[in-house]
Write a protein that holds these residues in place. Sequence first.
Motif, PDB file in Angstrom:
ATOM      1  N   LYS A  58     -34.351 -19.901  33.817  1.00  0.00           N
ATOM      2  CA  LYS A  58     -33.032 -20.434  33.281  1.00  0.00           C
ATOM      3  C   LYS A  58     -32.088 -19.233  32.868  1.00  0.00           C
ATOM      4  CE  LYS A  58     -30.415 -22.956  29.874  1.00  0.00           C
ATOM      5  NZ  LYS A  58     -30.735 -23.970  28.526  1.00  0.00           N
ATOM      6  N   GLY A  59     -33.024 -18.349  32.207  1.00  0.00           N
ATOM      7  CA  GLY A  59     -32.148 -17.134  31.831  1.00  0.00           C
ATOM      8  C   GLY A  59     -31.817 -16.199  33.018  1.00  0.00           C
ATOM      9  N   LYS A  60     -32.559 -16.021  33.824  1.00  0.00           N
ATOM     10  CA  LYS A  60     -32.308 -15.224  35.112  1.00  0.00           C
ATOM     11  C   LYS A  60     -31.024 -15.844  35.789  1.00  0.00           C
ATOM     12  CE  LYS A  60     -37.045 -13.636  36.141  1.00  0.00           C
ATOM     13  NZ  LYS A  60     -38.040 -13.546  36.801  1.00  0.00           N
ATOM     14  N   ALA A  61     -31.249 -17.280  35.873  1.00  0.00           N
ATOM     15  CA  ALA A  61     -30.013 -17.784  36.571  1.00  0.00           C
ATOM     16  C   ALA A  61     -28.583 -17.656  35.825  1.00  0.00           C
ATOM     17  CB  ALA A  61     -30.154 -19.298  36.701  1.00  0.00           C
ATOM     18  N   ARG A  62     -28.524 -17.857  34.629  1.00  0.00           N
ATOM     19  CA  ARG A  62     -27.377 -17.536  33.614  1.00  0.00           C
ATOM     20  C   ARG A  62     -27.145 -15.994  33.792  1.00  0.00           C
ATOM     21  NH1 ARG A  62     -26.931 -20.842  29.324  1.00  0.00           N
ATOM     22  NH2 ARG A  62     -25.219 -19.437  28.564  1.00  0.00           N
ATOM     23  N   ALA A  63     -28.233 -15.088  33.754  1.00  0.00           N
ATOM     24  CA  ALA A  63     -27.829 -13.758  33.807  1.00  0.00           C
ATOM     25  C   ALA A  63     -26.973 -13.351  35.003  1.00  0.00           C
ATOM     26  CB  ALA A  63     -29.082 -12.961  33.588  1.00  0.00           C
ATOM     27  N   GLY A  86     -23.026 -11.278  48.852  1.00  0.00           N
ATOM     28  CA  GLY A  86     -24.256 -12.350  48.105  1.00  0.00           C
ATOM     29  C   GLY A  86     -24.558 -11.910  46.842  1.00  0.00           C
ATOM     30  N   PRO A  87     -25.171 -12.961  46.172  1.00  0.00           N
ATOM     31  CA  PRO A  87     -25.446 -12.658  44.583  1.00  0.00           C
ATOM     32  C   PRO A  87     -26.763 -11.770  44.707  1.00  0.00           C
ATOM     33  CG  PRO A  87     -26.045 -14.803  45.297  1.00  0.00           C
ATOM     34  CD  PRO A  87     -25.078 -14.397  46.414  1.00  0.00           C
ATOM     35  N   LYS A  88     -27.104 -11.069  43.687  1.00  0.00           N
ATOM     36  CA  LYS A  88     -28.404 -10.191  43.532  1.00  0.00           C
ATOM     37  C   LYS A  88     -29.406 -10.687  42.706  1.00  0.00           C
ATOM     38  CE  LYS A  88     -25.792  -5.791  44.926  1.00  0.00           C
ATOM     39  NZ  LYS A  88     -25.432  -4.455  44.545  1.00  0.00           N
ATOM     40  N   GLU A  89     -30.477 -10.458  42.879  1.00  0.00           N
ATOM     41  CA  GLU A  89     -31.646 -11.134  41.997  1.00  0.00           C
ATOM     42  C   GLU A  89     -31.746 -10.310  40.813  1.00  0.00           C
ATOM     43  OE1 GLU A  89     -36.443 -12.034  42.384  1.00  0.00           O
ATOM     44  OE2 GLU A  89     -35.371 -11.298  43.926  1.00  0.00           O
ATOM     45  N   VAL A  90     -31.876 -11.189  39.782  1.00  0.00           N
ATOM     46  CA  VAL A  90     -32.179 -10.412  38.392  1.00  0.00           C
ATOM     47  C   VAL A  90     -33.356  -9.825  38.467  1.00  0.00           C
ATOM     48  CG1 VAL A  90     -32.295 -10.882  36.174  1.00  0.00           C
ATOM     49  CG2 VAL A  90     -30.704 -12.342  37.328  1.00  0.00           C
ATOM     50  N   LEU A  91     -33.297  -8.421  37.884  1.00  0.00           N
ATOM     51  CA  LEU A  91     -34.622  -7.557  37.807  1.00  0.00           C
ATOM     52  C   LEU A  91     -35.692  -7.938  36.673  1.00  0.00           C
ATOM     53  CD1 LEU A  91     -32.732  -4.045  38.134  1.00  0.00           C
ATOM     54  CD2 LEU A  91     -33.560  -5.610  39.919  1.00  0.00           C
ATOM     55  N   ALA A  92     -34.914  -8.568  35.515  1.00  0.00           N
ATOM     56  CA  ALA A  92     -35.919  -8.548  34.496  1.00  0.00           C
ATOM     57  C   ALA A  92     -36.685  -9.919  34.654  1.00  0.00           C
ATOM     58  CB  ALA A  92     -35.247  -8.672  33.084  1.00  0.00           C
ATOM     59  N   GLY A 114     -25.858 -10.061  25.959  1.00  0.00           N
ATOM     60  CA  GLY A 114     -27.332 -10.206  26.383  1.00  0.00           C
ATOM     61  C   GLY A 114     -27.628 -10.676  27.802  1.00  0.00           C
ATOM     62  N   LEU A 115     -26.942 -11.539  28.251  1.00  0.00           N
ATOM     63  CA  LEU A 115     -26.995 -11.864  29.592  1.00  0.00           C
ATOM     64  C   LEU A 115     -26.723 -10.802  30.660  1.00  0.00           C
ATOM     65  CD1 LEU A 115     -25.272 -15.607  29.638  1.00  0.00           C
ATOM     66  CD2 LEU A 115     -27.682 -15.142  29.957  1.00  0.00           C
ATOM     67  N   GLY A 118     -31.377  -5.408  33.781  1.00  0.00           N
ATOM     68  CA  GLY A 118     -32.657  -4.798  33.553  1.00  0.00           C
ATOM     69  C   GLY A 118     -32.648  -4.044  32.291  1.00  0.00           C
ATOM     70  N   GLN A 119     -31.759  -3.887  31.573  1.00  0.00           N
ATOM     71  CA  GLN A 119     -31.625  -3.238  30.483  1.00  0.00           C
ATOM     72  C   GLN A 119     -32.399  -3.985  28.970  1.00  0.00           C
ATOM     73  OE1 GLN A 119     -27.605  -2.822  29.671  1.00  0.00           O
ATOM     74  NE2 GLN A 119     -27.255  -1.269  31.628  1.00  0.00           N
ATOM     75  N   PRO A 120     -32.913  -3.144  28.089  1.00  0.00           N
ATOM     76  CA  PRO A 120     -33.634  -3.463  27.053  1.00  0.00           C
ATOM     77  C   PRO A 120     -32.671  -3.844  26.028  1.00  0.00           C
ATOM     78  CG  PRO A 120     -33.462  -1.094  27.139  1.00  0.00           C
ATOM     79  CD  PRO A 120     -32.918  -1.468  28.402  1.00  0.00           C
ATOM     80  N   ILE A 121     -32.894  -4.896  25.245  1.00  0.00           N
ATOM     81  CA  ILE A 121     -32.055  -5.743  24.110  1.00  0.00           C
ATOM     82  C   ILE A 121     -32.502  -5.506  22.817  1.00  0.00           C
ATOM     83  CG2 ILE A 121     -31.082  -7.672  23.362  1.00  0.00           C
ATOM     84  CD1 ILE A 121     -31.291  -9.001  26.301  1.00  0.00           C
ATOM     85  N   TYR A 122     -31.968  -4.611  21.883  1.00  0.00           N
ATOM     86  CA  TYR A 122     -32.539  -4.281  20.764  1.00  0.00           C
ATOM     87  C   TYR A 122     -31.798  -5.084  19.533  1.00  0.00           C
ATOM     88  CZ  TYR A 122     -34.128  -0.433  23.351  1.00  0.00           C
ATOM     89  OH  TYR A 122     -34.980   0.587  24.182  1.00  0.00           O
ATOM     90  N   GLU A 123     -30.863  -5.717  19.897  1.00  0.00           N
ATOM     91  CA  GLU A 123     -29.956  -6.376  18.773  1.00  0.00           C
ATOM     92  C   GLU A 123     -30.693  -7.820  18.445  1.00  0.00           C
ATOM     93  OE1 GLU A 123     -27.746  -7.477  15.934  1.00  0.00           O
ATOM     94  OE2 GLU A 123     -27.193  -5.357  17.088  1.00  0.00           O
ATOM     95  N   LYS A 124     -31.111  -8.046  17.115  1.00  0.00           N
ATOM     96  CA  LYS A 124     -31.853  -9.230  16.760  1.00  0.00           C
ATOM     97  C   LYS A 124     -31.033 -10.308  16.955  1.00  0.00           C
ATOM     98  CE  LYS A 124     -34.646  -6.628  13.344  1.00  0.00           C
ATOM     99  NZ  LYS A 124     -34.944  -6.495  11.847  1.00  0.00           N
ATOM    100  N   LEU A 125     -29.879 -10.352  16.708  1.00  0.00           N
ATOM    101  CA  LEU A 125     -29.110 -11.535  16.781  1.00  0.00           C
ATOM    102  C   LEU A 125     -29.086 -11.867  18.292  1.00  0.00           C
ATOM    103  CD1 LEU A 125     -27.265 -13.783  15.853  1.00  0.00           C
ATOM    104  CD2 LEU A 125     -25.514 -12.242  16.065  1.00  0.00           C
ATOM    105  N   THR A 126     -28.741 -11.042  19.161  1.00  0.00           N
ATOM    106  CA  THR A 126     -28.745 -11.317  20.574  1.00  0.00           C
ATOM    107  C   THR A 126     -30.092 -11.824  21.157  1.00  0.00           C
ATOM    108  OG1 THR A 126     -27.089  -9.485  20.851  1.00  0.00           O
ATOM    109  CG2 THR A 126     -28.151 -10.305  22.955  1.00  0.00           C
ATOM    110  N   LEU A 127     -31.140 -11.358  20.716  1.00  0.00           N
ATOM    111  CA  LEU A 127     -32.399 -11.830  21.098  1.00  0.00           C
ATOM    112  C   LEU A 127     -32.753 -13.134  20.625  1.00  0.00           C
ATOM    113  CD1 LEU A 127     -34.602  -8.655  20.617  1.00  0.00           C
ATOM    114  CD2 LEU A 127     -34.252  -9.783  22.791  1.00  0.00           C
TER     115      LEU A 127
END
Length: 401
Positions: A340-345, A395-401, A306-307, A313-322
């Motif tokens: 927080k999610g963007k940093a972890r991703a 360098g690190p890239k910014e999360v798209l989502a 999921g991260l 920037g991909q969609p997440i369909y799995e219910k457990l992951t969400l």
Amino acid sequence: MLIDALLLQLGYNATLVAIGATLLGISAGVTGTFLFLRKRALVSDAISHATLPGVCIAFLLMASFGGDGRNLIGLLLGSAASASVGLWCLNWLTRNTRLAEDAAIGSVLSVFFGFGIVLLTVIQTLGVGRQAGLEGFLLGSTAGMLWADAMVIAVGGAVTLLLILLIRRPMTLVAFDPEYAAARGLPVSKIDMAMMGLVMAVTVVGLKIVGLILIVALLIIPAVTARFWTERSDYVVLLAGLAGGLSAYIGAAMSASAPNLPTGPIIVLVSFALFLFSLLFAPNRGVLAAVLRHFRFQRRVHLRQGLLALAQGQPIYEKLTLRLLRNGGLVRADGVATDKGKARAAKALRDERRWAVVRSDQAHEAAAALYDGLRQIESVLTQDQITEIDRQIGGPKEVLA
């Protein structure tokens, strides 16, 4: 009444039987551990079935000379002699023929037991078979056991346990690695025979309590039970002795409180209950622990994937992951990543790129072998090594989502 039996309040003989059975159970559990580790568990089955002809012959000899055919010492000596012959036949077949050990065990077991059944039938036709009480040696029986019989079993179990303690170290070495033991100069064949001799002693002593059919269970089940709880051989020996002694004590107490219950099967059922508890609830090797490890691993995989999906920037369909991402505060209810999610991703994606460099560089071959998609790279590489890899990937890239 069971409580009285467990508290040794049912009389002198019942107390002796319980103590004797406990010593036997401890001896059987400890001895069976070496047999189990040596991967020769079925040898005890052949030895136990080979005792029946000796019991019958000893009864016939004592009865023919006008003695008491039910004398326990005489019957145990006869069973020991018969078991020794069976053990010798088993070793001879294994070493001097092309028969595998399992085939030799089957041959010795069936022939000796069949011969014993024939002798037992003959004894029954003599008119004294029912009074002989020999059927008690098949499944075990403590009903009507004399004080002298209980003392024989108790002393026999204690002596066997003492012998085991004296030679436990060479037996442990042979059980785990006979080739290494031979390289160190240990007489592997003699130690093997000593191990089999101790198994035979436990089998013979336990005939009256557990019976020749089920003594193999008292030898093997405690060792298997103990194996669920520890990886160390010395702890396995201790726990097997504890499980065997506890099973024998509770089983003997239950049999004493209900004389119509056969002692051997009750002891085996109690031993199986301990085995089943260990199979299900042992902390490392039990079924419940394995199921919990699987669920934890599954959650880690879903969270990691999921991260990575968030980072790209991909969609997440799995219910457990969400659900895992929401519960961790990594995404909002609408599926958009939180800060927080963007940093972890971003960290997860950067670690994947770091691992890609590690796996392509032969200088990091040892570290690359540890990659499983979930391991933190900081637990494998030093901070200086990680900094050097970061220079290569930018360098690190910014999360798209």
